[in-house]
Design a protein around this motif. Structure first.
Motif, PDB file in Angstrom:
ATOM      1  N   ALA A  87      63.979   5.342 102.577  1.00 33.79           N
ATOM      2  CA  ALA A  87      62.565   5.147 102.249  1.00 33.79           C
ATOM      3  C   ALA A  87      62.100   3.762 102.698  1.00 33.79           C
ATOM      4  O   ALA A  87      62.893   2.822 102.776  1.00 33.79           O
ATOM      5  N   ASP A  88      60.816   3.662 102.966  1.00 29.92           N
ATOM      6  CA  ASP A  88      60.198   2.371 103.278  1.00 29.92           C
ATOM      7  C   ASP A  88      59.784   1.755 101.939  1.00 29.92           C
ATOM      8  O   ASP A  88      58.862   2.239 101.289  1.00 29.92           O
ATOM      9  N   VAL A  89      60.503   0.716 101.508  1.00 30.02           N
ATOM     10  CA  VAL A  89      60.281   0.191 100.162  1.00 30.02           C
ATOM     11  C   VAL A  89      60.069  -1.323 100.191  1.00 30.02           C
ATOM     12  O   VAL A  89      60.764  -2.045 100.907  1.00 30.02           O
ATOM     13  N   ALA A  90      59.082  -1.761  99.414  1.00 32.36           N
ATOM     14  CA  ALA A  90      58.837  -3.197  99.265  1.00 32.36           C
ATOM     15  C   ALA A  90      59.078  -3.573  97.813  1.00 32.36           C
ATOM     16  O   ALA A  90      58.782  -2.795  96.906  1.00 32.36           O
ATOM     17  N   LEU A  91      59.650  -4.752  97.597  1.00 33.61           N
ATOM     18  CA  LEU A  91      59.890  -5.232  96.236  1.00 33.61           C
ATOM     19  C   LEU A  91      59.119  -6.535  96.047  1.00 33.61           C
ATOM     20  O   LEU A  91      59.293  -7.482  96.820  1.00 33.61           O
ATOM     21  N   LEU A  92      58.247  -6.559  95.039  1.00 29.75           N
ATOM     22  CA  LEU A  92      57.448  -7.750  94.743  1.00 29.75           C
ATOM     23  C   LEU A  92      57.896  -8.313  93.406  1.00 29.75           C
ATOM     24  O   LEU A  92      58.029  -7.569  92.441  1.00 29.75           O
ATOM     25  N   ALA A  93      58.137  -9.600  93.345  1.00 33.92           N
ATOM     26  CA  ALA A  93      58.501 -10.206  92.058  1.00 33.92           C
ATOM     27  C   ALA A  93      57.858 -11.569  91.963  1.00 33.92           C
ATOM     28  O   ALA A  93      57.831 -12.317  92.939  1.00 33.92           O
ATOM     29  N   LYS A  94      57.369 -11.884  90.768  1.00 35.08           N
ATOM     30  CA  LYS A  94      56.700 -13.185  90.664  1.00 35.08           C
ATOM     31  C   LYS A  94      57.703 -14.311  90.493  1.00 35.08           C
ATOM     32  O   LYS A  94      57.381 -15.461  90.703  1.00 35.08           O
ATOM     33  N   GLY A  95      58.945 -13.988  90.113  1.00 32.71           N
ATOM     34  CA  GLY A  95      59.912 -15.064  89.931  1.00 32.71           C
ATOM     35  C   GLY A  95      61.323 -14.532  89.827  1.00 32.71           C
ATOM     36  O   GLY A  95      61.591 -13.376  90.126  1.00 32.71           O
ATOM     37  N   MET A  96      62.213 -15.414  89.382  1.00 29.21           N
ATOM     38  CA  MET A  96      63.623 -15.065  89.272  1.00 29.21           C
ATOM     39  C   MET A  96      63.841 -14.126  88.088  1.00 29.21           C
ATOM     40  O   MET A  96      62.955 -13.908  87.280  1.00 29.21           O
ATOM     41  N   ALA A 119      69.294  -5.955 103.943  1.00 31.65           N
ATOM     42  CA  ALA A 119      70.066  -5.383 105.061  1.00 31.65           C
ATOM     43  C   ALA A 119      69.821  -3.881 105.181  1.00 31.65           C
ATOM     44  O   ALA A 119      69.977  -3.304 106.258  1.00 31.65           O
ATOM     45  N   SER A 120      69.431  -3.239 104.068  1.00 31.20           N
ATOM     46  CA  SER A 120      69.156  -1.795 104.102  1.00 31.20           C
ATOM     47  C   SER A 120      67.723  -1.505 104.534  1.00 31.20           C
ATOM     48  O   SER A 120      67.276  -0.354 104.480  1.00 31.20           O
ATOM     49  N   GLY A 121      66.983  -2.552 104.879  1.00 28.27           N
ATOM     50  CA  GLY A 121      65.625  -2.342 105.384  1.00 28.27           C
ATOM     51  C   GLY A 121      64.539  -2.593 104.355  1.00 28.27           C
ATOM     52  O   GLY A 121      63.354  -2.434 104.651  1.00 28.27           O
ATOM     53  N   GLY A 122      64.926  -2.962 103.118  1.00 28.54           N
ATOM     54  CA  GLY A 122      63.916  -3.244 102.092  1.00 28.54           C
ATOM     55  C   GLY A 122      63.191  -4.552 102.386  1.00 28.54           C
ATOM     56  O   GLY A 122      63.756  -5.470 102.974  1.00 28.54           O
ATOM     57  N   ARG A 123      61.932  -4.607 101.962  1.00 30.72           N
ATOM     58  CA  ARG A 123      61.148  -5.827 102.173  1.00 30.72           C
ATOM     59  C   ARG A 123      60.990  -6.534 100.825  1.00 30.72           C
ATOM     60  O   ARG A 123      60.569  -5.931  99.843  1.00 30.72           O
ATOM     61  N   LEU A 124      61.333  -7.813 100.797  1.00 35.93           N
ATOM     62  CA  LEU A 124      61.364  -8.546  99.533  1.00 35.93           C
ATOM     63  C   LEU A 124      60.354  -9.682  99.547  1.00 35.93           C
ATOM     64  O   LEU A 124      60.318 -10.464 100.489  1.00 35.93           O
ATOM     65  N   GLU A 125      59.531  -9.750  98.501  1.00 35.59           N
ATOM     66  CA  GLU A 125      58.597 -10.881  98.386  1.00 35.59           C
ATOM     67  C   GLU A 125      58.718 -11.454  96.990  1.00 35.59           C
ATOM     68  O   GLU A 125      58.306 -10.826  96.017  1.00 35.59           O
ATOM     69  N   ILE A 126      59.315 -12.634  96.886  1.00 31.51           N
ATOM     70  CA  ILE A 126      59.462 -13.266  95.574  1.00 31.51           C
ATOM     71  C   ILE A 126      58.521 -14.460  95.506  1.00 31.51           C
ATOM     72  O   ILE A 126      58.428 -15.238  96.455  1.00 31.51           O
TER      73      ILE A 126
END
Ligand SMILES: Cc1cc2nc3c(=O)[nH]c(=O)nc-3n(C[C@H](O)[C@H](O)[C@H](O)COP(=O)(O)OP(=O)(O)OC[C@H]3O[C@@H](n4cnc5c(N)ncnc54)[C@H](O)[C@@H]3O)c2cc1C
Length: 437
Positions: free
Chosen positions: A27-36, A269-276
């Motif tokens: 799946a094309d997945v993005a992960l958004l997090a405001k912090g740790m 590495a699995s293609g996920g997009r991460l924005e912290i």
């Protein structure tokens, strides 16, 4: 306008588990997090459940699953596969763990000289799970000027503790490690980075070795044996010192950061997009579902659309819930209904014993992890809720926070599956902006 199959809000154990399951399934997945995440605060082991009496995590989780409203009542079936997958991912990422659901819960020492039970620990801590030989002592080695690990205090407490099957004796030593005298703010991260340096640690090992008295000892050290090169540092520590294990102390938790980093790297590495670093500031709804989120990206708001959203914001401790004047709790992203004991009971209970009632607050879900209102109706059809945002558990006393995070993240990934493309239209949308918390 970025559009994804799925967007995960929250970058802790539950969000990363859901994100990984989705990314690994294509799946094309993005992960958004405001912090740790909470992992930066806790011990880096994986707690599935502990009732104090059960012999294994599996038995303790089964007991919790029989409690009405407990997350395990819904998630128990996912637990074995979720734990197996997490351990496989961590081993593949170079951070192997020992133990499992059916491994015995063993008594292990804490950094202040208490005892707790554990069954799944990273290799860096796992040597403490081995049975103690009749003539084997525990030596706690502290570091001069590092104030969050008082070896002498912990050793005194442990020597006086009722430790079933524990060591023959407990001693303490404090060593002066090279180059620390010039440092003012000595955190575990600073020392871990020094251990990452092979030249520095060549001068550190002999100083630690000198502190070991004659006899048979297993050595407990603060959890600082390297950050990025932990496996290499641990192997060298065992060669230089013999049986040695890390003891997590006050935050930041180096073992927790290693755990988080290993999963984060694998997600990317699995293609996920991460924005912290950017919290959710607005929600765009369409036909009873969520169409898009707005984040506070640098400069101007950014719209992120998806077919399905996973809420993994960690409950009260993670920032996913907050208290409002008048004894109300608010869910901070979608404004979902919060299931909570009445405000006059929030703090009833013993914080360091069985926990307080407020811990049970969270979002009530059905078996598909969809959020429910007080009448049991699904509130938002394309939102799934996971981890400590779920209602009905007391993760500190039940020691089930990590297991619930893994099982719910795993279930979310399984339920969403591959190919769930955006279904919400943008023709009749309403956008709600939330006050940043
Ligand atoms: C101090 C402490 C000690 C704990 N000790 C234990 C223990 O011993 N055993 C145990 O089993 N469990 C323990 N837990 C529970 C722990 O929370 C869980 O085990 C698990 O790690 C939680 O994972 P999570 O992904 O649900 O939430 P978290 O790890 O809290 O992650 C929440 C994520 O959501 C993000 N977020 C929150 N709000 C927003 C927003 N509006 N927009 C975008 N992002 C947002 C946060 O920045 C974070 O990335 C402890 C928790 C804490 C805080």
């Amino acid at each position: 306008m970025p559009s994804h199959d799925a967007v995960v809000v929250g970058g802790g154990l539950s969000g990363l588990t859901a994100g990984l399951a989705l990314a690994e399934s294509g799946a094309d997945v993005a992960l958004l997090a405001k912090g740790m995440a909470a992992s930066h605060w806790v011990h880096g082991g994986i707690d599935i459940a502990d009732s104090g009496q059960a012999s294994s995590s599996a038995a303790a989780a089964a007991a919790l699953a029989s409690l009405p409203g407990h997350p395990y009542a819904v998630l128990a079936d996912d637990l074995p596969a979720a734990v197996a997958e997490a351990l496989r991912r961590l081993a593949d990422a170079g951070l192997p763990y020992r133990g499992g659901l059916d491994a015995p819960l063993e008594w292990i020492p804490t950094a202040i000289g208490g005892l707790r039970r554990a069954a799944i620990l990273p290799d860096g801590q796992a040597t403490v799970l081995d049975p103690w030989e009749a003539d084997e002592g525990l030596l706690l080695v502290g570091v001069e000027r590092y104030r969050d690990f008082w070896a002498g205090y912990a050793a005194r407490n442990l020597a006086a503790a009722e430790w079933p099957g524990g060591p023959a004796r407990v001693h303490a030593a404090v060593v002066e490690l090279p180059g620390l005298a010039r440092l003012r703010n000595l955190t575990p991260l600073v020392i871990a980075r020094l251990f990452d340096d092979p030249v520095w640690r060549r001068s550190a090992w002999p100083l630690i070795r000198q502190a070991v008295p004659a006899g048979r000892w297993r050595i407990g050290v603060p959890a600082v044996l390297g950050l990025d090169r932990h496996a290499e540092v641990l192997a060298e520590a065992v060669r230089e010192l013999g049986p040695v294990f890390e003891m997590p102390s006050l935050p930041p938790s180096v073992p927790g950061i290693r755990l988080h980093d290993a999963l984060r790297r694998r997600f990317e590495a699995s293609g996920g997009r991460l924005e912290i670093g950017f919290g959710v500031t607005g929600v765009e709804r369409s036909a009873g579902a969520v169409a898009a989120l707005e984040t506070a990206a640098a400069g101007r708001p950014r719209r992120v659309a998806a077919g399905v959203f996973v809420l993994a914001t960690g409950g009260l401790a993670g920032g996913g819930l907050r208290g409002l004047p008048g004894g109300k709790l608010e869910e901070t992203v979608f404004g979902l209904p919060v299931s909570s004991p009445s405000a006059d009971r929030w703090f009833s209970g013993e914080p360091l014993g069985d926990g307080v009632e407020l811990e049970r607050a969270g979002i009530r879900v059905n078996a598909d992890l969809r959020p429910l209102d007080t009448a049991g109706r699904v509130v938002l059809d394309n939102v799934l809720v996971v981890g400590s945002e779920l209602s009905g558990m007391r993760y500190l006393s039940e020691r089930c926070g990590d297991g619930v995070a893994l099982a719910s993240g795993h279930r979310a990934g399984r339920l969403i599956g591959v190919g769930q493309r955006a279904t919400a239209t943008t023709t009749t949308t309403t956008t709600t902006r939330r006050t940043a918390s």
